[in-house]
Design a protein around this motif. Sequence first.
Motif, PDB file in Angstrom:
ATOM      1  N   MET A  32      -3.853 117.296 -92.445  1.00 23.25           N
ATOM      2  CA  MET A  32      -4.669 116.192 -91.946  1.00 23.25           C
ATOM      3  C   MET A  32      -3.996 115.526 -90.747  1.00 23.25           C
ATOM      4  SD  MET A  32      -6.108 112.914 -94.052  1.00 23.25           S
ATOM      5  CE  MET A  32      -7.095 111.647 -93.263  1.00 23.25           C
ATOM      6  N   HIS A  33      -4.657 115.521 -89.604  1.00 27.11           N
ATOM      7  CA  HIS A  33      -4.154 114.906 -88.384  1.00 27.11           C
ATOM      8  C   HIS A  33      -5.246 114.047 -87.750  1.00 27.11           C
ATOM      9  CE1 HIS A  33      -1.141 118.021 -88.944  1.00 27.11           C
ATOM     10  NE2 HIS A  33      -0.384 117.431 -88.027  1.00 27.11           N
ATOM     11  N   SER A  34      -4.831 113.130 -86.886  1.00 25.07           N
ATOM     12  CA  SER A  34      -5.787 112.263 -86.213  1.00 25.07           C
ATOM     13  C   SER A  34      -5.149 111.719 -84.939  1.00 25.07           C
ATOM     14  CB  SER A  34      -6.214 111.112 -87.131  1.00 25.07           C
ATOM     15  OG  SER A  34      -7.230 110.329 -86.523  1.00 25.07           O
ATOM     16  N   VAL A  35      -5.928 110.946 -84.189  1.00 27.01           N
ATOM     17  CA  VAL A  35      -5.351 110.206 -83.073  1.00 27.01           C
ATOM     18  C   VAL A  35      -4.606 108.999 -83.645  1.00 27.01           C
ATOM     19  CG1 VAL A  35      -7.097 110.983 -81.444  1.00 27.01           C
ATOM     20  CG2 VAL A  35      -7.500 108.902 -82.753  1.00 27.01           C
ATOM     21  N   LEU A  36      -3.777 108.366 -82.837  1.00 25.88           N
ATOM     22  CA  LEU A  36      -2.981 107.245 -83.308  1.00 25.88           C
ATOM     23  C   LEU A  36      -3.836 105.986 -83.445  1.00 25.88           C
ATOM     24  CD1 LEU A  36       0.302 107.650 -81.232  1.00 25.88           C
ATOM     25  CD2 LEU A  36      -0.362 108.747 -83.381  1.00 25.88           C
ATOM     26  N   ALA A  37      -3.391 105.071 -84.329  1.00 26.57           N
ATOM     27  CA  ALA A  37      -4.123 103.823 -84.559  1.00 26.57           C
ATOM     28  C   ALA A  37      -3.159 102.776 -85.083  1.00 26.57           C
ATOM     29  CB  ALA A  37      -5.272 104.042 -85.544  1.00 26.57           C
ATOM     30  N   GLY A  38      -3.526 101.502 -84.935  1.00 22.78           N
ATOM     31  CA  GLY A  38      -2.698 100.425 -85.461  1.00 22.78           C
ATOM     32  C   GLY A  38      -3.398  99.085 -85.316  1.00 22.78           C
ATOM     33  N   PHE A  39      -2.968  98.117 -86.106  1.00 22.66           N
ATOM     34  CA  PHE A  39      -3.585  96.796 -86.097  1.00 22.66           C
ATOM     35  C   PHE A  39      -3.211  96.016 -84.838  1.00 22.66           C
ATOM     36  CE2 PHE A  39      -3.677  97.770 -90.630  1.00 22.66           C
ATOM     37  CZ  PHE A  39      -4.976  97.386 -90.947  1.00 22.66           C
ATOM     38  N   VAL A  40      -4.164  95.244 -84.340  1.00 25.25           N
ATOM     39  CA  VAL A  40      -3.914  94.314 -83.243  1.00 25.25           C
ATOM     40  C   VAL A  40      -3.191  93.099 -83.806  1.00 25.25           C
ATOM     41  CG1 VAL A  40      -4.957  92.908 -81.425  1.00 25.25           C
ATOM     42  CG2 VAL A  40      -6.003  95.099 -82.067  1.00 25.25           C
ATOM     43  N   GLU A  41      -2.107  92.687 -83.157  1.00 27.78           N
ATOM     44  CA  GLU A  41      -1.343  91.549 -83.630  1.00 27.78           C
ATOM     45  C   GLU A  41      -1.902  90.240 -83.073  1.00 27.78           C
ATOM     46  OE1 GLU A  41       2.732  92.281 -82.631  1.00 27.78           O
ATOM     47  OE2 GLU A  41       3.004  93.704 -84.297  1.00 27.78           O
ATOM     48  N   PRO A  42      -1.634  89.113 -83.734  1.00 23.65           N
ATOM     49  CA  PRO A  42      -2.098  87.819 -83.219  1.00 23.65           C
ATOM     50  C   PRO A  42      -1.612  87.574 -81.782  1.00 23.65           C
ATOM     51  CG  PRO A  42      -1.302  87.564 -85.455  1.00 23.65           C
ATOM     52  CD  PRO A  42      -0.954  88.967 -85.043  1.00 23.65           C
ATOM     53  N   GLY A  43      -2.504  87.080 -80.936  1.00 29.42           N
ATOM     54  CA  GLY A  43      -2.157  86.782 -79.558  1.00 29.42           C
ATOM     55  C   GLY A  43      -2.024  87.996 -78.666  1.00 29.42           C
TER      56      GLY A  43
END
Length: 316
Positions: free
Chosen positions: A202-213
């Motif tokens: 299982m592979h995908s493009v990268l992702a991550g949460f947006v931080e405050p500000g």
Amino acid sequence: MGPLDDITFGGGGLDRVAEIRPDSQAVAELLAREDARVLPLWRGRLLIAQGRLAALPAGHAAFDGADEPPVLLGREASGAGLFARPVSDWAGAPERPDPAEAVADPRIAAGRFVELRGAMAGLGSRDSELAAMARAVLNWHAAHRFCARCGAPSRMAEAGWRRDCAACGTPHFPRTDPVVIMLVTHGDAVLLGRAPAWPETMHSVLAGFVEPGETVEAAVRREVAEEVGVAVGPVRYVASQPWPFPASLMLGCRAEALGRARPVLRPDPAEIAAAHWVPRQEMARIFAGENARIAAPIMGSIARHLLWNWLAGRLD
């Protein structure tokens, strides 16, 4: 129409009737109509019958014992109200959360409670929008029974789109977490990664949460640098996807890695178990199922749509 307009959870044109949510009498009249229907959520699963999202009458026994009213989702063109509500373990429910076990209710033809992640690719735009709404907002209610300011119990308001604290009066609203998901390329190759908890293929493009500000563009650059040690240049927004697992908004972006030479990947082992630059020709083989080591992202996901449209040359 853009290349990502048909994405799962991308919106089915539902009339959300936000203007009547504060009017408790109007909401009660909509619920009291004979044609009102309520989507049941049972142990995190939605009811699917004959390939469609299924709903129950407002007075169905499944809702006996519910301690809060249903959430108003929207209104059909006929004027019928659409709601969502958790269900108790009524007599017609399966004994276990088994998607292969049918609901023992003659009014539901071959109905089964199914995990949405596995069923989402087969749902139409209207059903997928309703499913995303129902799952996200009901999960929010289940996790926010108490005021975050003073700890007192809170109660549902505005047809389920707000919770009010009975003690300090603080209003609380459903939460959506912004997440950047980015297709990073270098020349004719695309960056794929695998999280440590995922299956080997299982592979995908990268992702991550947006931080405050933080802006979307800054979040893309930070996440790519943190996860694989690669610097990217300009960031372009492409499309978004509501992702009700539990309640995120995926912000799909496109970015190009900097430098003439293909950057060396330095995966953060806490985030990325493996990362690869995949040439376009090899990506075509992956979508064709001809690569035994790497599988394409799941059907209906924005990751798959980003990769497929890049492969087809629609994002260049």
